[in-house]
Motif scaffolding. Structure first.
Motif, PDB file in Angstrom:
ATOM      1  N   LEU A  43      75.667  51.201  81.754  1.00 55.08           N
ATOM      2  CA  LEU A  43      76.714  50.660  81.072  1.00 55.08           C
ATOM      3  C   LEU A  43      77.457  51.998  80.198  1.00 55.08           C
ATOM      4  CD1 LEU A  43      78.050  48.411  79.187  1.00 55.08           C
ATOM      5  CD2 LEU A  43      76.543  48.672  77.440  1.00 55.08           C
ATOM      6  N   THR A  44      78.986  51.838  80.329  1.00 60.32           N
ATOM      7  CA  THR A  44      79.768  52.981  80.060  1.00 60.32           C
ATOM      8  C   THR A  44      80.813  52.075  79.458  1.00 60.32           C
ATOM      9  OG1 THR A  44      79.175  54.523  81.741  1.00 60.32           O
ATOM     10  CG2 THR A  44      80.915  55.091  80.723  1.00 60.32           C
ATOM     11  N   SER A  45      81.447  52.992  78.593  1.00 56.36           N
ATOM     12  CA  SER A  45      82.607  52.289  77.508  1.00 56.36           C
ATOM     13  C   SER A  45      83.998  52.350  78.983  1.00 56.36           C
ATOM     14  CB  SER A  45      83.279  53.323  76.747  1.00 56.36           C
ATOM     15  OG  SER A  45      83.688  54.571  77.099  1.00 56.36           O
ATOM     16  N   GLN A  46      84.853  51.509  78.388  1.00 60.60           N
ATOM     17  CA  GLN A  46      85.954  51.469  79.409  1.00 60.60           C
ATOM     18  C   GLN A  46      86.798  52.534  79.500  1.00 60.60           C
ATOM     19  OE1 GLN A  46      87.917  48.084  77.028  1.00 60.60           O
ATOM     20  NE2 GLN A  46      87.115  46.619  78.276  1.00 60.60           N
TER      21      GLN A  46
ATOM     22  N   PRO B 218      76.676  37.454  67.720  1.00 61.39           N
ATOM     23  CA  PRO B 218      77.414  37.823  66.561  1.00 61.39           C
ATOM     24  C   PRO B 218      77.642  39.495  66.674  1.00 61.39           C
ATOM     25  CG  PRO B 218      75.401  36.490  66.156  1.00 61.39           C
ATOM     26  CD  PRO B 218      75.496  36.581  67.484  1.00 61.39           C
ATOM     27  N   ASP B 219      78.813  39.599  66.421  1.00 59.77           N
ATOM     28  CA  ASP B 219      79.413  41.058  66.751  1.00 59.77           C
ATOM     29  C   ASP B 219      78.342  42.089  65.973  1.00 59.77           C
ATOM     30  OD1 ASP B 219      81.578  39.990  67.340  1.00 59.77           O
ATOM     31  OD2 ASP B 219      82.816  40.290  65.761  1.00 59.77           O
ATOM     32  N   GLU B 220      77.749  41.794  64.814  1.00 61.44           N
ATOM     33  CA  GLU B 220      76.866  43.101  64.266  1.00 61.44           C
ATOM     34  C   GLU B 220      75.686  43.396  65.411  1.00 61.44           C
ATOM     35  OE1 GLU B 220      73.791  43.965  60.649  1.00 61.44           O
ATOM     36  OE2 GLU B 220      75.008  41.995  60.684  1.00 61.44           O
ATOM     37  N   ILE B 221      75.107  42.216  66.040  1.00 66.86           N
ATOM     38  CA  ILE B 221      74.091  42.353  66.800  1.00 66.86           C
ATOM     39  C   ILE B 221      74.471  43.002  68.064  1.00 66.86           C
ATOM     40  CG2 ILE B 221      72.288  40.912  68.217  1.00 66.86           C
ATOM     41  CD1 ILE B 221      71.515  41.142  65.527  1.00 66.86           C
ATOM     42  N   ALA B 222      75.625  42.467  68.770  1.00 68.73           N
ATOM     43  CA  ALA B 222      76.004  42.962  69.941  1.00 68.73           C
ATOM     44  C   ALA B 222      76.350  44.580  69.833  1.00 68.73           C
ATOM     45  CB  ALA B 222      77.388  42.267  70.246  1.00 68.73           C
ATOM     46  N   GLN B 223      76.948  44.947  68.601  1.00 70.18           N
ATOM     47  CA  GLN B 223      77.351  46.528  68.361  1.00 70.18           C
ATOM     48  C   GLN B 223      75.836  47.171  68.343  1.00 70.18           C
ATOM     49  OE1 GLN B 223      79.797  46.500  64.980  1.00 70.18           O
ATOM     50  NE2 GLN B 223      81.502  45.391  66.058  1.00 70.18           N
ATOM     51  N   ILE B 224      75.211  46.696  67.904  1.00 67.83           N
ATOM     52  CA  ILE B 224      73.616  47.333  67.691  1.00 67.83           C
ATOM     53  C   ILE B 224      73.030  47.592  69.119  1.00 67.83           C
ATOM     54  CG2 ILE B 224      71.087  47.253  66.943  1.00 67.83           C
ATOM     55  CD1 ILE B 224      72.337  45.761  64.221  1.00 67.83           C
ATOM     56  N   VAL B 225      72.988  46.410  69.923  1.00 68.56           N
ATOM     57  CA  VAL B 225      72.301  46.564  71.451  1.00 68.56           C
ATOM     58  C   VAL B 225      73.235  47.503  72.175  1.00 68.56           C
ATOM     59  CG1 VAL B 225      71.480  45.263  73.255  1.00 68.56           C
ATOM     60  CG2 VAL B 225      71.193  44.417  70.877  1.00 68.56           C
ATOM     61  N   VAL B 226      74.410  47.353  72.011  1.00 73.11           N
ATOM     62  CA  VAL B 226      75.209  48.095  73.045  1.00 73.11           C
ATOM     63  C   VAL B 226      75.326  49.583  72.694  1.00 73.11           C
ATOM     64  CG1 VAL B 226      77.575  48.446  73.805  1.00 73.11           C
ATOM     65  CG2 VAL B 226      76.735  46.272  73.753  1.00 73.11           C
ATOM     66  N   SER B 227      75.435  50.036  71.290  1.00 74.14           N
ATOM     67  CA  SER B 227      75.435  51.270  70.701  1.00 74.14           C
ATOM     68  C   SER B 227      74.173  52.202  70.994  1.00 74.14           C
ATOM     69  CB  SER B 227      75.827  51.378  69.353  1.00 74.14           C
ATOM     70  OG  SER B 227      75.661  52.692  68.669  1.00 74.14           O
TER      71      SER B 227
ATOM     72  N   PRO C 163      68.985  34.186  73.698  1.00 72.94           N
ATOM     73  CA  PRO C 163      68.165  34.972  74.583  1.00 72.94           C
ATOM     74  C   PRO C 163      69.352  35.495  75.843  1.00 72.94           C
ATOM     75  CG  PRO C 163      67.261  32.994  74.695  1.00 72.94           C
ATOM     76  CD  PRO C 163      68.075  32.954  73.482  1.00 72.94           C
ATOM     77  N   LEU C 164      70.162  34.672  75.919  1.00 73.50           N
ATOM     78  CA  LEU C 164      71.277  35.093  77.058  1.00 73.50           C
ATOM     79  C   LEU C 164      72.481  34.532  76.470  1.00 73.50           C
ATOM     80  CD1 LEU C 164      71.672  36.061  79.911  1.00 73.50           C
ATOM     81  CD2 LEU C 164      71.776  33.901  80.478  1.00 73.50           C
ATOM     82  N   GLY C 165      73.319  35.787  76.094  1.00 70.38           N
ATOM     83  CA  GLY C 165      74.614  35.313  75.477  1.00 70.38           C
ATOM     84  C   GLY C 165      75.667  36.795  75.758  1.00 70.38           C
ATOM     85  N   VAL C 166      76.821  36.349  75.253  1.00 71.49           N
ATOM     86  CA  VAL C 166      78.131  37.380  75.814  1.00 71.49           C
ATOM     87  C   VAL C 166      78.075  38.222  74.365  1.00 71.49           C
ATOM     88  CG1 VAL C 166      80.431  37.587  76.086  1.00 71.49           C
ATOM     89  CG2 VAL C 166      79.076  35.783  77.452  1.00 71.49           C
ATOM     90  N   ALA C 167      78.397  39.608  74.865  1.00 73.88           N
ATOM     91  CA  ALA C 167      78.531  40.572  73.655  1.00 73.88           C
ATOM     92  C   ALA C 167      79.937  41.102  74.052  1.00 73.88           C
ATOM     93  CB  ALA C 167      77.667  41.848  73.971  1.00 73.88           C
ATOM     94  N   GLU C 168      80.592  40.898  73.042  1.00 69.23           N
ATOM     95  CA  GLU C 168      81.992  41.483  72.828  1.00 69.23           C
ATOM     96  C   GLU C 168      82.251  42.764  72.024  1.00 69.23           C
ATOM     97  OE1 GLU C 168      84.717  38.047  72.578  1.00 69.23           O
ATOM     98  OE2 GLU C 168      84.598  37.803  74.669  1.00 69.23           O
ATOM     99  N   VAL C 169      82.202  43.864  72.591  1.00 71.95           N
ATOM    100  CA  VAL C 169      82.158  44.870  71.595  1.00 71.95           C
ATOM    101  C   VAL C 169      83.310  45.791  72.232  1.00 71.95           C
ATOM    102  CG1 VAL C 169      80.998  47.050  71.157  1.00 71.95           C
ATOM    103  CG2 VAL C 169      79.844  45.019  71.568  1.00 71.95           C
TER     104      VAL C 169
ATOM    105  N   ASP D 134      63.524  50.865  63.878  1.00 72.20           N
ATOM    106  CA  ASP D 134      63.928  49.839  62.644  1.00 72.20           C
ATOM    107  C   ASP D 134      65.273  49.309  63.043  1.00 72.20           C
ATOM    108  OD1 ASP D 134      61.521  50.432  61.672  1.00 72.20           O
ATOM    109  OD2 ASP D 134      62.347  51.925  60.307  1.00 72.20           O
ATOM    110  N   VAL D 135      66.406  49.803  63.737  1.00 70.33           N
ATOM    111  CA  VAL D 135      67.542  49.177  64.083  1.00 70.33           C
ATOM    112  C   VAL D 135      67.409  48.503  65.375  1.00 70.33           C
ATOM    113  CG1 VAL D 135      69.923  49.684  64.583  1.00 70.33           C
ATOM    114  CG2 VAL D 135      68.671  51.103  62.521  1.00 70.33           C
ATOM    115  N   ILE D 136      67.106  49.008  66.375  1.00 71.88           N
ATOM    116  CA  ILE D 136      67.148  48.354  67.544  1.00 71.88           C
ATOM    117  C   ILE D 136      66.284  47.198  67.876  1.00 71.88           C
ATOM    118  CG2 ILE D 136      65.634  49.860  68.908  1.00 71.88           C
ATOM    119  CD1 ILE D 136      69.013  48.113  70.234  1.00 71.88           C
ATOM    120  N   TYR D 137      64.846  47.249  67.578  1.00 71.72           N
ATOM    121  CA  TYR D 137      64.039  46.110  67.700  1.00 71.72           C
ATOM    122  C   TYR D 137      64.386  44.985  67.086  1.00 71.72           C
ATOM    123  CZ  TYR D 137      61.280  49.107  70.883  1.00 71.72           C
ATOM    124  OH  TYR D 137      61.003  49.741  72.134  1.00 71.72           O
ATOM    125  N   PRO D 138      64.444  44.910  65.643  1.00 72.53           N
ATOM    126  CA  PRO D 138      64.987  43.720  65.043  1.00 72.53           C
ATOM    127  C   PRO D 138      66.152  42.998  65.709  1.00 72.53           C
ATOM    128  CG  PRO D 138      64.340  45.463  63.525  1.00 72.53           C
ATOM    129  CD  PRO D 138      64.583  46.185  64.526  1.00 72.53           C
ATOM    130  N   ALA D 139      67.102  43.751  66.261  1.00 74.01           N
ATOM    131  CA  ALA D 139      68.334  43.271  66.847  1.00 74.01           C
ATOM    132  C   ALA D 139      67.938  42.521  68.038  1.00 74.01           C
ATOM    133  CB  ALA D 139      69.389  44.165  66.895  1.00 74.01           C
TER     134      ALA D 139
END
Length: 433
Positions: free
Chosen positions: A85-88, A14-23, A45-51, A31-36
């Protein structure tokens, strides 16, 4: 060209989770990163993040998968793409100033076999436990000086800024061979190097620049290189018994170590050699001050200092991620990972995996934490881990007998980074014994 994962055939986070983990900003708040990360472990547990602005990547959140990928170094490379991990846009900037390559620094992090083993051998003997143990008395003198400084405060201080930040810096620079008067410069460059996403660490001219992180990283590297070029030349003319002399006068494959690889070593030691240790020491104090009884347990039994350090490494986890690229099509957790797919190894998540560490959000000295993933696994396992643990053990052996109690005197403040970093501030109140 960046690899485009076939996200329609594989689980998309999900976009919200992916954005949290990548940001990077998310890592400034537990309180933000560990719940995500917990959501990932329990649901995907293994999924694709598209941010937006980043390559599509796999997020690896389970301990077993992180361990598998790191141990299978022939299948999962560090140096085929950016190991961080760096932005494009950031990667594009790096290619533009680096002849099309993303290897902005020739450090072990960006190397694979056989190159990695050849260059790791330059210092691997120096970092062996038996060799490191001989440094104990030298390090203990520095620890006592730091403890005396802490005790000079009248019962309240910033444990990070006033204490933990400086002791590991003094240790590694004295062993490395950097003059003490240059330590502030090394600290400033390290904070810029690891704090490229943090507004408080960015250079003024780079604030609001869309590729500020990549530019700042590159600028910090050039400053490091300029400094170490001169020092390295001096050690070749007049070798001493320090680590810098070992590197400067080393040979790899029968040839003197090249400038880029020597500088890669210097920067790695001058940055990770103290930043992660100071953050872990602060994490240990934070954990003992936050969870009732933990401080008293260590006070009552100094033998618990070493387990406390392992628990601090697990719980604070200063290294947030490294990237890997799959060499060929393979399967991880019943998912097809294609050649050139990129994977983000989420170390803080692996260290809170409930299948390995029960009640994982709790700082608990009674658990077995030595199997944490804070130092990694396989050929890229942290070269300086024995030195880091020795430094912290000595520090707390010298500190704990002088303290009767410790409590937080305010909220901790963390660095905004998804790479390496930890505490900016850790205000504490303490009673001296």
């Amino acid at each position: 060209m960046a690899t485009i994962l076939q996200a329609d055939t594989r689980p998309k986070i999900p976009d919200e989770i992916a954005q949290i983990v990548v940001s990077p900003k998310s890592y400034a708040s537990d309180d933000v990163i560990y719940p995500a990360l917990k959501w990932l472990r329990e649901n995907m547990p293994l999924g694709v993040a598209e941010v937006e602005g980043y390559d599509s990547i796999w997020l690896v959140s389970k301990y077993a998968d992180i361990r598998k990928i790191e141990l299978e170094a022939k299948q999962f490379h560090s140096g085929d793409h950016n190991a961080v991990l760096t932005s494009q846009a950031g990667d594009a900037f790096t290619r533009s100033i680096n002849g099309g390559s993303l290897r902005v620094i020739s450090s072990l992090t960006y190397m694979d076999a056989p190159e990695h083993a050849a260059f790791r051998s330059v210092t691997s003997g120096w970092f062996l436990p038996g060799r490191i143990a001989k440094l104990e008395q030298q390090i203990r003198v520095l620890a006592r000086q730091s403890v005396d400084h802490l005790l000079s405060f009248d019962g309240e201080c910033d444990f990070m800024q006033d204490f933990a930040l400086h002791y590991p810096l003094r240790v590694i620079m004295s062993l490395f061979g950097v003059p003490s008067e240059d330590e502030p410069q090394m600290l400033k460059l390290t904070q810029e190097f690891f704090g490229v996403h943090d507004p408080e660490e960015q250079r003024p001219e780079m604030v609001n620049d869309p590729v500020a992180a990549a530019k700042m990283w590159y600028a910090s590297l050039q400053d490091f290189y300029s400094y170490f070029d001169d020092l390295s030349a001096e050690r070749r003319r007049n070798p001493t018994d320090d680590l810098l002399s070992v590197i400067a006068n080393s040979s790899v494959n029968g040839q003197p170590i090249p400038r880029e690889e020597a500088n890669g070593y210097y920067v790695a030691i001058a940055t990770a050699g103290h930043d992660t240790t100071s953050s872990t020491a602060a994490g240990g104090m934070h954990g003992m001050a936050t969870f009732p009884g933990q401080f008293d347990m260590v006070k009552a039994d100094p033998a618990l200092i070493s387990p406390m350090i392992d628990e601090a490494l697990r719980w604070a986890c200063p290294v947030k991620h490294f990237m890997r690229s799959s060499v060929s099509d393979t399967v991880v957790r019943e998912q097809t990972v294609y050649a050139q797919d990129r994977l983000m190894l989420c170390y803080p998540s692996g260290n809170r995996d409930e299948e390995v560490f029960s009640d994982s959000d709790t700082f608990d000295l009674r658990r077995s934490s030595a199997k944490h993933v804070a130092f990694g696994f396989g050929p890229h396992m942290c070269l300086g881990q024995h030195l880091a643990k020795l430094e912290m053990r000595i520090l707390f052996e010298e500190l704990m007998p002088h303290l009767e109690s410790v409590e937080l005197a305010g909220n901790p403040k963390l660095v905004e980074t998804n790479f390496v970093g930890g505490y900016k501030k850790l205000p504490i109140r303490f009673k001296k014994k």
